[in-house]
Scaffold this active site. Structure first.
Site, PDB file in Angstrom:
ATOM      1  N   GLU A  78       0.793  -1.231   0.000  1.00 18.09           N
ATOM      2  CA  GLU A  78       0.000   0.000   0.000  1.00 18.09           C
ATOM      3  C   GLU A  78       0.829   1.287   0.000  1.00 18.09           C
ATOM      4  O   GLU A  78       0.813   2.043   0.979  1.00 18.09           O
ATOM      5  CB  GLU A  78      -0.941   0.007   1.210  1.00 18.09           C
ATOM      6  CG  GLU A  78      -1.950  -1.112   1.196  1.00 18.09           C
ATOM      7  CD  GLU A  78      -3.001  -0.958   2.294  1.00 18.09           C
ATOM      8  OE1 GLU A  78      -2.865  -0.083   3.159  1.00 18.09           O
ATOM      9  OE2 GLU A  78      -3.985  -1.711   2.255  1.00 18.09           O
ATOM     10  N   GLU A 109      -5.487  -8.395   1.038  1.00 11.36           N
ATOM     11  CA  GLU A 109      -5.999  -8.057   2.375  1.00 11.36           C
ATOM     12  C   GLU A 109      -7.477  -7.708   2.285  1.00 11.36           C
ATOM     13  O   GLU A 109      -7.895  -6.981   1.368  1.00 11.36           O
ATOM     14  CB  GLU A 109      -5.288  -6.833   2.981  1.00 11.36           C
ATOM     15  CG  GLU A 109      -3.904  -7.097   3.508  1.00 11.36           C
ATOM     16  CD  GLU A 109      -3.278  -5.860   4.153  1.00 11.36           C
ATOM     17  OE1 GLU A 109      -4.020  -4.967   4.631  1.00 11.36           O
ATOM     18  OE2 GLU A 109      -2.048  -5.794   4.158  1.00 11.36           O
TER      19      GLU A 109
END
Ligand code: BGC
Length: 458
Positions: free
Chosen positions: A173, A361
């Site tokens: 991320e 995720e």
């Protein structure tokens, strides 16, 4: 229970589909000063007053550094075939570059071997936000030298573990660690402003490209990816100015980091302020930013609703907080909105450059409590089941999604929120480090056994 949830079973996803669970070094390991580890920006940040809720820190966290065998055994007990975790750069290279730390190297050797002995495939993330503090002292992600620091680190990891690790993720991320860490100052290293943000973004993109190339040359038989945070975005109303604001927010939050990697450049047409990124370009960067990843990891938790805002600098758009929208919330105050993952899959599916998608995720924090030695978490169970059903819907419509990893194995250190939000399939009593499998964990274990198999009673 909704109908989609009821009829859900693993076999509907086919044999190639990768089921897994994800953790990150800083959130679970603890032992921040042990065995020659150098400090990371998160060690420094958590020691600063007022940065983390209630002054929590990750000195011990879930003590994964000492309990890893027990936790790998739990992954196996839950029938989870793929375990994604990250390497701590400052545990391996205490000063960021130069001398490697033998004991740090051995720790991940033991962890990887323990996974393999348990028939669990390790998925290694190179960078999940814990930059060596020594490198931050030199500018961290704002210094272009990070490309060579990161390359050295990547070579070391690939050469040390590439014989056994065949699934690699370059960055976790980048939008979050550049946005929260270098623009908003809410995460380590706590820097702010567009100048820091643009430099960090451009260097993160270059590192994704370079990291991918190094892994490919060092571990030719590896499957290589990188992950992006993404939230489905809806406009607040059908007014053109809200719709345009949603487009700008989407460009910033969902497209900024992935499009240059796919060879599309930064989305400057939708967010003109991004032209400022050009200042950091050197000749040949367009090519260096690109890499043909084997897969793209998408990480989704919720959706955002966006409206026009004259007062918000640069993008004139703001998020309408979920707590003001009368919708169901998680502990993070994120809207429970399982359709978001479906929309996100459809959105990224539309990029022809993406070969394969894994959800690396997805999960939710709810206020879990221990009662009579048990943790019953029906909301998380429902959340996971509903999200998996949405992934199935996208897959059945032809989407190239071929994996789903839950965030996360055990409750852990949730960055600026400390230990309050509990995301785990397994409850952690931080005073004793005792682990208790929650009902969501038991459900995932049964689900992973497949259709006609009888679950072991956990
Ligand atoms: C991150 C995790 C984090 C989770 C929940 C993701 O943004 O990769 O480190 O704990 O979301 O906030």
């Amino acid at each position: 229970m909704d109908r989609e949830g009821e009829k859900l079973h693993r076999d509907q996803f086919g044999d190639t589909f990768k089921w897994g669970v994800t953790t990150a070094a800083f959130q679970v390991e603890g032992s921040c000063n042990a065995d020659g580890k150098g400090p990371s920006i998160w060690d420094t940040f958590t020691a600063r007053k007022g940065r983390i809720k209630d002054g929590h820190h990750a000195g011990t966290a879930c003590d994964f550094y000492n309990c890893y065998q027990q936790d790998v055994a739990l992954v196996r007990r839950l029938n989870i075939p793929n375990f994604r975790f990250s390497l701590s750069w400052p545990r391996l290279l205490p000063s960021g570059t130069g001398q490697a730390n033998r004991k740090g190297i051995d720790f991940y050797n033991k962890l990887i071997d323990s996974c393999l002995e348990n028939d669990i495939t390790p998925w290694v993330t190179l960078y999940h936000w814990d930059l060596p503090q020594a490198l931050e002292q030199k500018g961290g992600w704002t210094n272009r030298d990070i490309v060579s620091w990161f390359s050295e680190y990547t070579h070391l990891c690939a050469r040390t573990y590439g014989d056994r690790v065949k699934n690699w993720i370059v960055l976790n991320e980048p939008m979050v660690f550049t946005g929260a860490g270098y623009f908003l100052g809410l995460h380590a290293p706590g820097r702010t402003g567009l100048k820091n943000f643009f430099a960090a973004v451009h260097h993160a993109v270059l590192c994704m490209g370079e990291g991918g190339r190094i892994l490919r040359s060092e571990v030719p038989d590896a499957e290589i990816g990188t992950t992006f945070s993404c939230s489905h975005i809806d406009p607040w109303s059908s007014k053109p100015r809200d719709i345009k604001a949603a487009v700008r927010a989407d460009a910033l939050l969902n497209r900024l980091l992935i499009e240059p990697v796919l060879g599309l450049g930064y989305p400057v047409n939708d967010v003109p302020v991004l032209k400022g990124l050009r200042k950091h370009f050197k000749e040949g960067d367009e090519e260096k930013m690109k890499f043909d990843f084997d897969f793209i990891g998408l990480q989704n938790y919720t959706r955002e609703v966006v409206r026009y805002s004259l007062l918000t600098p640069y993008i004139h758009a703001k998020l309408v907080k979920a707590e003001h929208r009368n919708v169901p919330l998680t502990t993070m105050k994120w809207e429970v909105y399982p359709a978001a993952i479906y929309h996100i899959l459809k959105k990224f599916e539309a990029y022809p450059q993406i070969k394969k998608i894994y959800i690396t995720e997805n999960g939710a924090a709810f206020p879990d409590t221990m009662k009579d030695g048990k943790v019953d978490d029906p909301q998380r169970l429902q959340f996971i089941r509903d999200n998996i059903a949405q992934v199935l819907k996208a897959r059945e419509e032809g989407c190239r999604v071929d994996g789903y990893f839950i965030w996360t194995l055990t409750d852990n250190f949730e960055w600026a929120e400390g230990y309050h939000p509990r995301f785990g399939l397994i409850y952690v009593d931080y005073a004793t480090q005792k682990r208790t499998i929650k009902s969501s964990g038991k459900w995932y274990a049964r689900f992973l056994l497949g259709q006609n198999r009888v679950a072991e009673v956990l």
